[in-house]
Enzyme design. Sequence first.
Site, PDB file in Angstrom:
ATOM      1  N   HIS A  82     -75.899  87.301  58.377  1.00  0.00           N
ATOM      2  CA  HIS A  82     -77.342  87.164  58.571  1.00  0.00           C
ATOM      3  C   HIS A  82     -77.650  85.775  59.104  1.00  0.00           C
ATOM      4  CE1 HIS A  82     -81.631  87.757  57.921  1.00  0.00           C
ATOM      5  NE2 HIS A  82     -81.654  86.507  57.508  1.00  0.00           N
ATOM      6  N   ASP A 161     -90.498  93.648  49.469  1.00  0.00           N
ATOM      7  CA  ASP A 161     -90.348  92.425  50.262  1.00  0.00           C
ATOM      8  C   ASP A 161     -91.295  92.439  51.455  1.00  0.00           C
ATOM      9  OD1 ASP A 161     -89.039  89.979  51.364  1.00  0.00           O
ATOM     10  OD2 ASP A 161     -88.472  91.406  52.929  1.00  0.00           O
ATOM     11  N   ARG A 168     -97.416  86.470  51.773  1.00  0.00           N
ATOM     12  CA  ARG A 168     -97.052  85.041  51.827  1.00  0.00           C
ATOM     13  C   ARG A 168     -97.460  84.431  53.159  1.00  0.00           C
ATOM     14  NH1 ARG A 168     -91.087  85.607  51.347  1.00  0.00           N
ATOM     15  NH2 ARG A 168     -91.073  83.410  51.863  1.00  0.00           N
ATOM     16  N   SER A 183     -86.025  86.962  49.546  1.00  0.00           N
ATOM     17  CA  SER A 183     -86.444  87.895  50.597  1.00  0.00           C
ATOM     18  C   SER A 183     -85.256  88.255  51.488  1.00  0.00           C
ATOM     19  CB  SER A 183     -87.580  87.225  51.395  1.00  0.00           C
ATOM     20  OG  SER A 183     -87.811  87.877  52.601  1.00  0.00           O
ATOM     21  N   LYS A 187     -82.731  92.096  51.370  1.00  0.00           N
ATOM     22  CA  LYS A 187     -82.489  92.994  52.508  1.00  0.00           C
ATOM     23  C   LYS A 187     -80.992  93.215  52.712  1.00  0.00           C
ATOM     24  CE  LYS A 187     -85.556  90.524  54.937  1.00  0.00           C
ATOM     25  NZ  LYS A 187     -86.899  90.031  54.794  1.00  0.00           N
TER      26      LYS A 187
HETATM   27  N1  URA Z   1     -87.038  85.561  56.652  1.00  0.00           N
HETATM   28  C1  URA Z   1     -87.160  86.509  55.691  1.00  0.00           C
HETATM   29  O1  URA Z   1     -86.613  87.599  55.806  1.00  0.00           O
HETATM   30  N2  URA Z   1     -87.906  86.222  54.603  1.00  0.00           N
HETATM   31  C2  URA Z   1     -88.523  85.046  54.411  1.00  0.00           C
HETATM   32  O2  URA Z   1     -89.151  84.849  53.415  1.00  0.00           O
HETATM   33  C3  URA Z   1     -88.388  84.074  55.429  1.00  0.00           C
HETATM   34  C4  URA Z   1     -87.631  84.370  56.533  1.00  0.00           C
END
Ligand code: URA
Length: 436
Positions: A82, A161, A168, A183, A187
Amino acid sequence: MRAVDLIRKKRDGQELTAEEIGFLVRGYSEGRIPDYQMSAWAMAVYYQGMSARETADLTMAMASSGETIDLSSIRGVKVDKHSTGGVGDKTTIVLGPLVAAAGVPVAKMSGRGLGHTGGTIDKLEAISGFSVELGKDRFFRQVNEIGLAVVGQTGNMTPADKKLYALRDVTATVDSIPLIASSVMSKKIAAGADAIVLDVKTGSGAFMKTLEDSIRLAKAMVDIGTQVGRRTVAVISDMDQPLGYAIGNALEIKEAVATLRGEGPADLEEVCLILASHMLILGGKAADEEEAYALLKAKLQSGEALDKLKGMVSAQGGDTSQIDRLDLLPSAELQIEVRSERSGYVDSIQAEEIGLAAMMLGAGRETKDSVIDLGAGVELRKKIGDPVEIGDTLAMLHVNRDRESGRAEAERRVLGAYGISGTKVPRRPLVFALVT
Ligand code: URA
């Protein structure tokens, strides 16, 4: 349990239990807790932070809020990668085939681009016919057969999320390390990875502008991985200028293919080899970085990695002749030079500005619903440390006539993105640290 008590508890700097965090996440995701209470809680977290244990609990609560992918029918250790996002980041398209050629299965779900950052899925769609929606059975079968598949995110993964991230975004609580870390990791965990390599970008074009913050974010994510039983390592890599020279969908496919042919930019090749090395180690195919690097370099030189990319393109319905002949990929009608107004040495390139310029030419999305132009983008001709004379070409804008209205603004941004000084600046390292 009442949300107001949990907001107060966090506001006063106390730790929430796993049960309390689960109550908040489920309640918000299922609509019982309203936005105003969840945003008050997010702001309390912004100021008070979260312990490593709370961050891991939040991650797992979000990971299990929707569909999760079970990759157990794919043989071998499934290692995901990632990137925290950058400009010109086409590493997945290079390292996916590289790692697969070295024997580690790559079952990758990638995203689309928004704003100044591009998305792997959009880039792959520059190849005619390439399908990013395979369905689970076909996705798993392809990885078992050829070792590699890259698809878009399917189903209803991590809805908590998605909802919390959107909240947010409008309540000034995005840049909280535990909230970002949970977050991202939620994923990855929902996508079924056994082990995770994180590419945490640092610099002007990155989420985290300073090395110190990047390391803090990396540590928070590695801690989560450790707590929930997924081996995780993080590489802190440079995003003080775009990676490679190409920014834009087809332009980036061309550069990724050139890299797999051994003819790509040195920075892109090096970052891909380093990230891929850690994927090989976590996948059990190499004992250390040196062994992994040598194995990957051999896969690059033998052409096996390029063949893997072609195998994936063919399996996903794409036109492999465009990989053999890059001139068959989409291209823009106009190529416009951006010329330097000063002489000296390039000492900085604001990556975000270059990403926005590419977006204005049509390569990126201004809003989620924007239609992108696969041939458009920016091709840098100078990088940090290069000498420049007045009138030299700094970059080329690739634009189609129907998007020419964005040209003047893009030109201004690209010119403004370049910092040029009288003295030669040392080249920045590509990788600053490894967090394990
Ligand atoms: N990327 C994400 O997936 N989540 C965040 O909170 C910030 C960047």
